[in-house]
Scaffold this active site. Structure first.
Site, short mmCIF file in Angstrom:
data_model
loop_
_atom_site.label_atom_id
_atom_site.label_comp_id
_atom_site.label_asym_id
_atom_site.label_seq_id
_atom_site.Cartn_x
_atom_site.Cartn_y
_atom_site.Cartn_z
N ASN A 10 0.87 -1.18 0.00
CA ASN A 10 0.00 0.00 0.00
C ASN A 10 0.90 1.23 0.00
OD1 ASN A 10 -1.90 2.00 0.38
ND2 ASN A 10 -2.28 1.51 2.53
N LYS A 12 0.05 4.30 -0.26
CA LYS A 12 -0.58 5.49 0.32
C LYS A 12 -0.35 6.69 -0.61
CE LYS A 12 -0.20 3.42 4.86
NZ LYS A 12 -0.09 3.63 6.32
N GLU A 98 -6.87 4.86 8.08
CA GLU A 98 -6.71 6.28 7.75
C GLU A 98 -7.98 6.84 7.10
OE1 GLU A 98 -1.97 5.48 7.22
OE2 GLU A 98 -3.22 5.75 5.43
N GLY A 174 2.68 2.37 10.81
CA GLY A 174 3.61 3.48 10.62
C GLY A 174 4.27 3.98 11.89
N SER A 214 3.61 -2.14 10.47
CA SER A 214 5.08 -2.13 10.57
C SER A 214 5.67 -3.48 10.16
CB SER A 214 5.51 -1.75 11.99
OG SER A 214 5.10 -0.43 12.30
#
Length: 256
Positions: A10, A12, A98, A174, A214
């Site tokens: 991903n 982002k 998110e 993250g 992570s």
């Protein structure tokens, strides 16, 4: 039953067209390391999909990070499922933390997106996971169950068994913090039991459930080695082709 493991990147909101081109070229140079025992995909920004469609190695499917639940209309700035189908998109994320936290997407909206993705012939990746506050309050199972059941509310059993679920504890995205293999496996096992109770053992055994949070080359094998975990949904570590290949190699070595 044996489920084919997955490695989904991903990106982002990262990568210009040139950066996406460089990634695809570098990945293509190492594509011999992407073995057929695993399924691969990159969920890229909309702006890169047309480029990646022709530049990614054949082993790597195309994914999108979001979609709107209506197929057309006065929804300025949104992207529809038919538009994604035009790019040859295989996977679409729905309900990423998110999107829930920053953009206020509700469980109902996410359920509509999951249904829209499925009806368009693409595969939804339903993302679920708890915040640190919810975890510390002992609400992990309640929160995850609500997200799973609401996300699948508009689907039939036959549709459910073809989708993918990603468990991403919000506190591990993250942050550099990672759930232990046992903790992740326990929650993912709980998700699978939810599918058994709501649908059937057959459906639950078909659904691939990934871990995200992570994840990188030096820990992904331990997650995939757990009998309940079917691969990884990876953020930052998927931005470099060398790292993506490193995770692919680790998955091959760590398969159960």
């Amino acid at each position: 039953m044996s489920r084919v493991p997955m490695l989904i990147g991903n990106w982002k909101m990262n990568k210009t067209l040139q950066e996406a081109r460089d990634f695809a070229q570098r990945l293509g140079q190492q594509s011999m390391h992407l073995k057929p025992g695993c399924e691969y995909a990159i969920c890229a920004p909309y702006t890169s999909l047309h480029l990646l469609r022709v530049m990614l190695p054949a082993q790597v499917q195309l994914g999108a990070q979001n979609v709107y639940h209506e197929v057309s209309g006065a929804y300025t700035g949104e992207i529809s499922a038919p538009m994604l189908v035009d790019f040859g998109t295989k996977f679409v994320l729905a309900g990423h933390s998110e999107r829930r936290a920053i953009f206020g997407e509700s469980n109902e909206m996410i359920a509509r997106k999951v249904s829209t993705i499925m009806k368009a012939g693409m595969t939804p990746i339903l993302c679920v996971g708890e915040t640190i506050a919810e975890r510390e309050a002992g609400q992990t199972e309640h929160v995850v169950k609500e997200q799973v059941l609401s996300g699948l509310a508009n689907l039939e059993s036959g549709e459910v068994e073809t989708l993918v679920i990603a468990y991403e504890p919000v506190w591990a995205i993250g942050t550099g913090k990672t759930a232990s293999v046992d903790d992740a496996g326990q929650v993912i096992g709980w998700i699978r039991q939810i599918l058994v109770d709501q649908f059937s053992s057959s459906v639950a055994n078909h659904v691939r459930i990934l871990y995200g949070g992570s994840v990188k080359a030096d820990n992904i094998a331990s997650f995939v080695g757990h009998p309940e975990i079917d691969g990884g949904l990876v953020g930052g570590a998927s931005l470099e082709a060398d790292s993506f290949v490193g995770m692919a190699k680790a998955i091959e070595g760590g398969q159960r």
